[in-house]
Design a protein around this motif. Structure first.
Motif, PDB file in Angstrom:
ATOM      1  N   GLN A 148       0.805  -1.223   0.000  1.00  0.00           N
ATOM      2  CA  GLN A 148       0.000   0.000   0.000  1.00  0.00           C
ATOM      3  C   GLN A 148       0.838   1.274   0.000  1.00  0.00           C
ATOM      4  OE1 GLN A 148      -2.899  -0.888   3.278  1.00  0.00           O
ATOM      5  NE2 GLN A 148      -4.349  -1.038   1.602  1.00  0.00           N
ATOM      6  N   ILE A 149       2.081   1.209   0.467  1.00  0.00           N
ATOM      7  CA  ILE A 149       2.951   2.383   0.381  1.00  0.00           C
ATOM      8  C   ILE A 149       3.684   2.416  -0.960  1.00  0.00           C
ATOM      9  CG2 ILE A 149       4.999   3.501   1.339  1.00  0.00           C
ATOM     10  CD1 ILE A 149       4.172   2.716   4.073  1.00  0.00           C
ATOM     11  N   SER A 150       4.109   1.263  -1.441  1.00  0.00           N
ATOM     12  CA  SER A 150       4.908   1.225  -2.669  1.00  0.00           C
ATOM     13  C   SER A 150       4.224   1.884  -3.862  1.00  0.00           C
ATOM     14  CB  SER A 150       5.285  -0.231  -3.007  1.00  0.00           C
ATOM     15  OG  SER A 150       6.085  -0.791  -1.984  1.00  0.00           O
ATOM     16  N   PRO A 151       2.916   1.662  -4.113  1.00  0.00           N
ATOM     17  CA  PRO A 151       2.282   2.349  -5.249  1.00  0.00           C
ATOM     18  C   PRO A 151       2.339   3.872  -5.145  1.00  0.00           C
ATOM     19  CG  PRO A 151       0.913   0.519  -4.518  1.00  0.00           C
ATOM     20  CD  PRO A 151       2.004   0.667  -3.499  1.00  0.00           C
ATOM     21  N   ILE A 152       2.316   4.398  -3.917  1.00  0.00           N
ATOM     22  CA  ILE A 152       2.428   5.854  -3.750  1.00  0.00           C
ATOM     23  C   ILE A 152       3.814   6.319  -4.182  1.00  0.00           C
ATOM     24  CG2 ILE A 152       2.325   7.747  -2.087  1.00  0.00           C
ATOM     25  CD1 ILE A 152       0.390   6.103  -0.444  1.00  0.00           C
ATOM     26  N   LEU A 153       4.852   5.577  -3.785  1.00  0.00           N
ATOM     27  CA  LEU A 153       6.209   5.935  -4.197  1.00  0.00           C
ATOM     28  C   LEU A 153       6.362   5.807  -5.710  1.00  0.00           C
ATOM     29  CD1 LEU A 153       8.300   4.168  -1.382  1.00  0.00           C
ATOM     30  CD2 LEU A 153       7.772   6.600  -1.594  1.00  0.00           C
ATOM     31  N   LYS A 155       4.080   6.389  -7.900  1.00  0.00           N
ATOM     32  CA  LYS A 155       3.388   7.524  -8.506  1.00  0.00           C
ATOM     33  C   LYS A 155       4.129   8.834  -8.270  1.00  0.00           C
ATOM     34  CE  LYS A 155      -1.063   9.932  -8.491  1.00  0.00           C
ATOM     35  NZ  LYS A 155      -2.429   9.985  -7.894  1.00  0.00           N
ATOM     36  N   LYS A 156       4.708   8.997  -7.080  1.00  0.00           N
ATOM     37  CA  LYS A 156       5.301  10.274  -6.701  1.00  0.00           C
ATOM     38  C   LYS A 156       6.793  10.395  -7.035  1.00  0.00           C
ATOM     39  CE  LYS A 156       1.517  11.765  -4.614  1.00  0.00           C
ATOM     40  NZ  LYS A 156       0.774  12.981  -5.019  1.00  0.00           N
ATOM     41  N   VAL A 157       7.507   9.256  -7.109  1.00  0.00           N
ATOM     42  CA  VAL A 157       8.956   9.330  -7.344  1.00  0.00           C
ATOM     43  C   VAL A 157       9.308   8.622  -8.656  1.00  0.00           C
ATOM     44  CG1 VAL A 157      11.250   8.871  -6.380  1.00  0.00           C
ATOM     45  CG2 VAL A 157       9.327   9.365  -4.849  1.00  0.00           C
ATOM     46  N   ARG A 158       9.275   7.316  -8.661  1.00  0.00           N
ATOM     47  CA  ARG A 158       9.496   6.536  -9.882  1.00  0.00           C
ATOM     48  C   ARG A 158       9.069   5.107  -9.642  1.00  0.00           C
ATOM     49  NH1 ARG A 158      13.339   2.800  -9.802  1.00  0.00           N
ATOM     50  NH2 ARG A 158      15.266   3.043  -8.609  1.00  0.00           N
ATOM     51  N   ARG A 159       8.886   4.379 -10.707  1.00  0.00           N
ATOM     52  CA  ARG A 159       8.446   2.999 -10.617  1.00  0.00           C
ATOM     53  C   ARG A 159       9.536   2.130 -10.001  1.00  0.00           C
ATOM     54  NH1 ARG A 159       3.934   2.367 -13.604  1.00  0.00           N
ATOM     55  NH2 ARG A 159       4.083   0.089 -13.544  1.00  0.00           N
ATOM     56  N   GLY A 160       9.111   1.036  -9.374  1.00  0.00           N
ATOM     57  CA  GLY A 160      10.063   0.064  -8.863  1.00  0.00           C
ATOM     58  C   GLY A 160      10.503   0.277  -7.432  1.00  0.00           C
ATOM     59  N   LEU A 161      10.032   1.359  -6.776  1.00  0.00           N
ATOM     60  CA  LEU A 161      10.439   1.612  -5.391  1.00  0.00           C
ATOM     61  C   LEU A 161       9.587   0.793  -4.429  1.00  0.00           C
ATOM     62  CD1 LEU A 161      11.021   5.472  -5.415  1.00  0.00           C
ATOM     63  CD2 LEU A 161      12.642   3.635  -5.854  1.00  0.00           C
ATOM     64  N   SER A 162      10.080   0.646  -3.210  1.00  0.00           N
ATOM     65  CA  SER A 162       9.332  -0.126  -2.219  1.00  0.00           C
ATOM     66  C   SER A 162       9.607   0.408  -0.827  1.00  0.00           C
ATOM     67  CB  SER A 162       9.716  -1.611  -2.285  1.00  0.00           C
ATOM     68  OG  SER A 162      11.034  -1.788  -1.798  1.00  0.00           O
ATOM     69  N   ALA A 163       8.733   0.062   0.093  1.00  0.00           N
ATOM     70  CA  ALA A 163       8.899   0.378   1.512  1.00  0.00           C
ATOM     71  C   ALA A 163       8.659  -0.905   2.293  1.00  0.00           C
ATOM     72  CB  ALA A 163       7.916   1.464   1.941  1.00  0.00           C
ATOM     73  N   GLY A 164       9.244  -0.989   3.465  1.00  0.00           N
ATOM     74  CA  GLY A 164       9.067  -2.167   4.304  1.00  0.00           C
ATOM     75  C   GLY A 164       9.011  -1.763   5.763  1.00  0.00           C
TER      76      GLY A 164
END
Length: 817
Positions: A148-153, A155-164
């Motif tokens: 749920q956080i990764s799609p925000i990143l 959209k806002k920064v670039r594709r392929g990012l993730s949070a954990g």
């Protein structure tokens, strides 16, 4: 016909255990988990009490059919995956898939030896619902945060990012340490030492510690000169002599985190590699004519508890091998720190009599190192303490007080066998310091020399992998089984990078950290994350309900999600502002982020397509790199300067006389072709046991080759760190076609023929949940990630040409040429 079925998760463990059991027992390995949350969707029904929707992992239906077939022939089923939360989840999922009418037991193997396996089989237990719920809660928490956080990143920064949930805390610690270093202002200070001579040799040094009633603080050379002159005119005499005998006990036996730290400090092994080796030592090693044996106890533990039997065996060994002066009168035990799960013993050898020298011939170099480390540390716990005679002398010189200290080891104790290692690779145990002469109170001393030395305060050091694990453990973030994966993930996702064994945050890592800290303060809060780990422990002990823990977490988390969607800065569109002006049009430059690098781009795009590479200095200030910046040497073919260029495989050195001169050199080679620090593989050469270095073939693919080439031609394919989604057991490796060009195929070839045209990246798709993304080079430089699932909105079959986004430095240079 088999009367009993034993299910483990590892083929190696299955092979070892099958030798210990009777012929009417069948042992089958699941090869890890057989069920998990779906890859292409959230898989959690939030409105229905957070119920998970588990599905069979691709490639595991064959294992399930095998289990069902064996279960039909068995009278009873013994589920024996690893004795931790992940193992309990495997056991529950197997129980759900086999015949419900069978008698099902849970068996815990804390060590893989004949006696331990048979004892565990004679004393089975029931499945532990609380432990399964704790694992399930952790899995759902991580899924909610990541998906749920990764799609925000994206959209806002670039594709392929993730949070954990835990990895983001690790990145934050690294970023905060970098900020401390940048803010640090070094200060000058001085020390004054007097070289003194007493009535007996040798001479010794004493340091000025007090001037009058105040502590000796010497900020500059003027004050140092004044105090030096004061001491040179003073007489020295002994004011006080203090002697004491100090004992130092051995450190406790290894737990997961301390084993990873010591292996990193002493042998420079990554936590991931250390755990791979420990897993093999636990599951069993073939010892020639002897049957395969598990050499160590279970390696994922946070407890320093040791069994009475093992301690007594170690005590007898010490007395017989080293003598009574090294042995203890009574066994030594260690108290575990507060909050540990204490489900398993400390990591120790399964048999102290199996000395490292006896098994060395059957182990690889790194396996031997880890086993020797574990063996020595455990045996040392039952050895006498080391003893030191410590002397402190206070000396009066007029109004000044000086102090000298000396320490002499008088008894080796456990240090004869084992010494811990510090971050610099040296031992942490105290060696003999300066030996002081015999001195008496009131004795006059002769001053031979006054030494004034200038120093500067140093910033806090950057984390190493071992010190970051220690910090996470002390803060209660993560658990022993997660540390190796955490450090591997933050490096694989380019949030941090390892330079000279120190962790540095990347530009992308610092940006993502700032965004998450601003918009998800609870997720990035160390105390909150530590409390969540405690809640998971409470679920396992039956003190808390897993649904209640998830509900409490999600109430605050969902509110933060909605705010972040609308309030998080749109870095993809706006970039990160800087104070640097474009050298073409004068407009401000902004930082943009591609899949492989951060770069400066003009904010006046598309009218101005100027782009620059940059780096930051120790203070965090941006230094623009000039276009084509070269290694500072002429082309060996024509004499013209070399410059940096970018190709499909990354940067390289090329002659500025192109196309008349086509000389090129790998970017890893700088001045005079001298290689930069070489990247070594964690595994040794399969032929000679030496080091494997990263190479690139003439066709473009990377591979590991023995550093002794051409004497040794050992080699391994380059693994990209993504598991094959078709067979579930192989891993994608880099290959080259007959006519050139790199592609990626399963390491299980030819039994699995899964191939990919683009490089897979270990990052789930934020749109559909696919297990990995594909990286595609852009025509003008840089790269982009897209989903391999053709039904996913983020999938594309055609090369992406970004006509309405800023040019990368690679594209800019291509346009110039």
């Amino acid at each position: 016909m088999a009367k009993a079925l034993v299910v483990v998760e590892s083929p190696a463990k299955a092979k070892t255990i099958s030798r210990y059991l009777d012929g009417n027992v069948s042992v089958i390995a699941t090869v890890g988990h057989i069920k998990d949350l779906p890859e292409r969707e959230l898989g959690v029904e939030i409105e229905n009490q957070f119920q998970p929707r588990y599905g069979v992992i691709p490639g595991k239906w064959k294992v399930i059919k095998q289990l069902r077939s064996a279960a039909e022939k068995a009278d009873s089923i013994y589920l024996a995956p690893d004795p931790d939360r992940e193992g309990e989840a495997i056991a529950w999922h197997v129980a759900e898939e086999v015949n419900k009418d069978k008698r099902i037991y849970r068996v815990l193997f804390h060590e893989i030896t004949r006696s331990a396996v048979r004892k565990a089989m004679e004393n089975p237990s029931a499945l532990d619902r609380n432990k399964f719920d704790a694992q399930q809660a952790r899995r759902i928490l991580d899924r909610l945060v990541g998906y749920q956080i990764s799609p925000i990143l994206w959209k806002k920064v670039r594709r392929g990012l993730s949070a954990g949930r835990v990895q983001s805390i690790a990145v934050r610690l690294v970023c905060e340490r970098e900020e401390e270093i940048r803010r640090f202002q070094s200060q000058e200070y001085w020390t004054l030492d007097a070289v003194l001579q007493g009535g007996h040799p040798p001479s010794f040094r004493a340091r000025l510690v007090r001037v009058g009633e105040r502590k000796a603080e010497i900020p500059d050379s003027a004050e140092a000169s004044r105090l030096k002159a004061l001491l040179e005119g003073a007489s020295f005499h002994v004011l006080k002599v203090e002697k004491k005998r100090r004992k130092k006990d051995p450190p406790p036996p290894f737990i997961t985190s301390t084993l990873q730290q010591e292996a990193s400090r002493r042998y420079r092994l990554s936590p991931k590699r250390t755990m791979q080796i420990a897993q093999k030592l636990y599951e069993g090693v073939s010892l020639g004519e002897e049957e395969a044996q598990g050499l160590i106890t279970y390696m994922r533990t946070d407890s320093t508890r040791m069994s009475q039997e093992a301690v007594e065996q170690a005590g007898r060994f010490v007395r017989e091998r080293y003598g009574a002066e090294y042995a203890l009168g009574a066994p030594r035990f260690y108290a575990s720190r507060k909050g540990v799960q204490d489900a398993h013993e400390a990591i120790r050898p399964t048999d102290v009599l199996r000395e490292p020298s006896r098994v060395r011939a059957y182990l690889s170099r790194d396996e031997y190192r880890i086993y020797e480390l574990i063996w020595k540390r455990f045996v040392a716990t039952q050895m006498a303490p080391a003893e030191f005679d410590q002397t402190t002398v206070e000396i009066r010189a007029g109004d000044c007080l000086l102090r000298a200290s000396g320490s002499v080891r008088v008894a080796d104790g456990y240090l004869r066998l084992y010494e811990e290692t510090a971050e610099n690779g040296e031992t942490t145990e105290e060696a003999d310091t300066e030996r002081l002469p015999e001195l008496a109170e009131g004795e006059d001393l002769k001053c031979l020399e006054i030494l004034a030395e200038q120093h500067f305060t140093q910033p806090p050091p950057r984390y190493t992998e071992s010190s970051l694990i220690k910090e996470l453990e002390e803060k209660g973030v993560g658990r022993p089984s997660t540390y190796a994966a955490i450090l591997s993930n933050i490096r694989d996702r380019h949030y941090v990078e390892l330079q000279d064994r120190r962790l540095h945050p990347t530009e992308l890592g610092e940006l993502v950290n700032r965004l998450l800290v601003d918009h998800f303060p609870d997720i990035l809060n160390v105390e909150f994350t530590a409390n969540m780990e405690n809640s998971l422990d409470a679920i396992e002990s039956g003190e808390k309900d897993w649904v209640g823990v998830l509900r409490q977490f999600y109430e605050a988390f969902s509110a933060s999600l909605e705010k972040a969607k609308s309030r998080m800065a749109d870095i993809k569109r706006q970039g990160t502002p800087t104070e640097i002006s474009c050298d073409r049009c004068g407009k401000p430059m902004v930082i943009r982020y591609s899949a492989s690098q951060a770069y400066l781009a003009c904010s006046g795009y598309p009218k101005c397509r100027n782009a620059k590479s940059f780096e930051r200095d120790e203070n965090g200030s941006i230094r623009v790199l000039s276009d084509g910046e070269g290694p500072g040497e002429p082309c060996p073919s024509c004499g013209k300067p070399l410059e940096r260029k970018y190709g499909r495989f990354g940067p390289f050195w090329a002659c500025t006389g192109f196309p008349k001169c086509r000389f090129t050199r790998p970017f890893e080679q700088g001045m005079n072709g001298t290689p930069d620090p070489t990247e070594f593989a964690e595994d040794p050469c399969p032929l000679c046991g030496g080091k494997l270095v990263l190479k690139r073939s003439r066709l473009g693919n990377r591979f590991w080759a023995c550093e002794s080439y051409p004497k040794c031609k050992g080699a391994r394919p380059y693994r990209v760190g993504v598991r094959c989604d078709r067979c579930g057991s192989g891993e994608f490796v880099e290959r080259a076609g007959r006519r050139g060009g790199v592609f990626y195929c399963c390491s299980g070839y030819p039994s699995c023929r899964n191939t990919l045209r683009f490089r897979p990246v270990a990052q789930p798709c934020g749109a559909c949940g696919a297990p990995y993304m594909l990286e595609k080079a852009l025509p003008g430089g840089g790269s982009s990630l897209f989903c391999p699932n053709k039904k996913c909105p983020s999938h594309t079959d055609k090369p992406t040409v970004r006509k309405k986004t800023e040019a990368s430095p690679k594209r800019c240079q291509a346009e110039k040429s």
